[in-house]
Write an enzyme that holds these catalytic residues in place. Structure first.
Site, short mmCIF file in Angstrom:
data_model
loop_
_atom_site.label_atom_id
_atom_site.label_comp_id
_atom_site.label_asym_id
_atom_site.label_seq_id
_atom_site.Cartn_x
_atom_site.Cartn_y
_atom_site.Cartn_z
N ILE A 129 0.90 -1.05 0.13
CA ILE A 129 0.08 0.01 0.13
C ILE A 129 0.73 1.33 0.00
CG2 ILE A 129 -1.89 -1.12 1.09
CD1 ILE A 129 -1.04 0.50 3.78
N ASP A 130 2.36 0.88 0.51
CA ASP A 130 3.00 2.26 0.59
C ASP A 130 3.33 3.08 -0.79
OD1 ASP A 130 2.92 1.77 3.22
OD2 ASP A 130 5.09 0.92 3.30
N ARG A 157 -13.99 15.61 8.21
CA ARG A 157 -14.39 17.28 7.81
C ARG A 157 -15.77 17.58 8.27
NH1 ARG A 157 -11.73 20.32 4.53
NH2 ARG A 157 -10.19 18.82 3.71
N VAL A 255 -6.49 0.03 9.42
CA VAL A 255 -7.70 0.04 8.66
C VAL A 255 -7.29 0.36 7.28
CG1 VAL A 255 -9.92 1.56 8.06
CG2 VAL A 255 -9.11 0.88 10.51
O1 F6P Z 1 4.65 -1.83 4.45
C1 F6P Z 1 3.09 -1.67 4.50
C2 F6P Z 1 2.77 -1.30 5.77
O2 F6P Z 1 1.61 -1.13 5.86
C3 F6P Z 1 3.49 0.23 6.33
O3 F6P Z 1 2.62 1.08 5.76
C4 F6P Z 1 3.60 -0.01 7.68
O4 F6P Z 1 4.61 0.87 8.18
C5 F6P Z 1 3.82 -1.21 8.03
O5 F6P Z 1 3.37 -2.12 6.60
C6 F6P Z 1 3.19 -1.93 9.12
O6 F6P Z 1 3.59 -3.19 9.32
P1 F6P Z 1 2.80 -4.41 10.35
O7 F6P Z 1 1.62 -4.75 9.73
O8 F6P Z 1 3.79 -5.53 10.49
O9 F6P Z 1 2.88 -3.53 11.56
#
Ligand code: F6P
Length: 324
Positions: A129-130, A157, A255
């Site tokens: 998703i990043d 908002r 979420v």
């Molecule tokens: O790399 C995807 C991601 O959702 C990041 O945005 C977030 O920092 C990380 O994974 C969270 O990882 P986890 O689900 O292991 O806590």
């Protein structure tokens, strides 16, 4: 076409909406060529423990609209060791697997690159998703997550303007501020905060005070989880420096990773999954498929995992003047 008769697929790292349609595309594309597919459960952990399962077209029925991943996923440390890598290769050989599709983020794709370097055919599919993976305009899951963020921004908002408040919204993104930037621009935020471009508390306070003085009925800040300063520091600062608005904090957390994949993500995942199998069966390896403008193209897994992708400064500037 090569003589490959059996391939495997895994989803790895953080789950992303659209991983299921990608798995479905892999299974059905291979099946159309008479090639068997095995699903590896829980990514590299399942690779090491030999958790492989034969997947037919029927096993991927009814999953195109489901978020998460039916293959499950994991973040595995053992596969980073030479011993773990040898064991992984051994498991693939034990199951007669001749090629692998890895769907995941940069760490997952690095694992795929290692297998390729050890001589095992691998094609990567960007799923995170990043949107921090180099070599694709969009990764699987980004569009759905962004829509989830916008839904939250729009809802906040409503309440923010009713109470003349400033809402601080934290969204995922440890190292990359793509979701916060686009969520902020498209949600009309007064400021965004991303890991790539640290901002001072004074600058944030000034932006919000200006918004109040201009007569805005509310304000919004979208903050990436990896940004500096952190959301609670921003909140404390704003509360102790009367900026006009009352301040409230919302952390979206995981979420953002859930929900059924958007049409964009289903299409992207399907196109990438199809192409990944076509490449494997054509004897290719060490590549990642990606969205290049309107086309599906490829880059080397080496480039995809070593080159950096960050939010462009032009977007941060855009966010700033659009908020005026
Ligand atoms: O790399 C995807 C991601 O959702 C990041 O945005 C977030 O920092 C990380 O994974 C969270 O990882 P986890 O689900 O292991 O806590």
């Amino acid at each position: 076409m090569t003589s490959i008769r059996r391939i495997a697929v895994m989803t790895s790292g953080g789950d992303a909406p659209g991983m299921n349609p990608a798995v479905r595309a892999v299974v059905r594309t291979a099946s159309a060529q008479g090639v068997e597919v095995y699903g590896i459960r829980q990514a590299y952990s399942g690779l090491l423990s030999g958790d492989f399962e034969r997947m037919t077209n029927r096993d991927v029925s009814g999953i195109i609209q489901r978020g998460g991943t039916i293959l499950q996923t994991a973040r595995n440390q053992e596969f980073r060791t030479a011993q773990g890598q040898k064991r992984g290769l051994r498991r693939l050989n034990e199951h007669g697997i001749e090629g692998l599709v890895v769907i995941g983020g940069d760490g997952s794709l690095r694992g795929g690159l290692t297998l390729h370097q050890l001589g095992f055919p691998v094609i990567g599919v960007p799923g995170s998703i990043d949107n921090d993976i180099w070599g694709t305009d969009m990764s699987i899951g980004v569009d759905t997550s962004l829509n989830t963020i916008l839904d939250a921004v729009d809802k906040l908002r409503d309440t923010a303007s009713s109470h003349e408040r400033c809402f601080l919204l934290e969204v995922m993104g440890r190292n990359c501020g793509y979701l916060a930037t686009m969520g902020g621009i498209l949600g009309g935020a007064e400021f965004i905060l991303v890991p790539e471009f640290p901002t001072t508390l004074e600058q944030i306070g000034k932006a919000l005070e200006d918004a109040y003085m201009k007569g805005k009925s509310h304000a919004m800040g979208v903050i990436a989880e990896g940004a500096t300063p952190k959301i609670h520091e921003v909140a404390e600062y704003l509360e102790s420096h009367d900026i006009g608005f009352e301040v409230r904090v919302t952390v979206l957390g995981h979420v953002v990773r859930g929900g059924k994949p958007s049409a964009f993500d289903r299409l992207l995942a399907t196109r990438l999954g199809v192409r990944a199998v076509e490449l494997l069966l054509a004897g290719e390896s060490g590549k990642m498929v990606g969205l290049h403008g309107p086309d599906i193209g490829t880059v080397s897994l080496e480039d995809a995992t070593t080159k950096q992708r960050a939010v462009g400064e032009e977007y941060v500037q855009m966010a700033e003047f659009l908020a005026k």
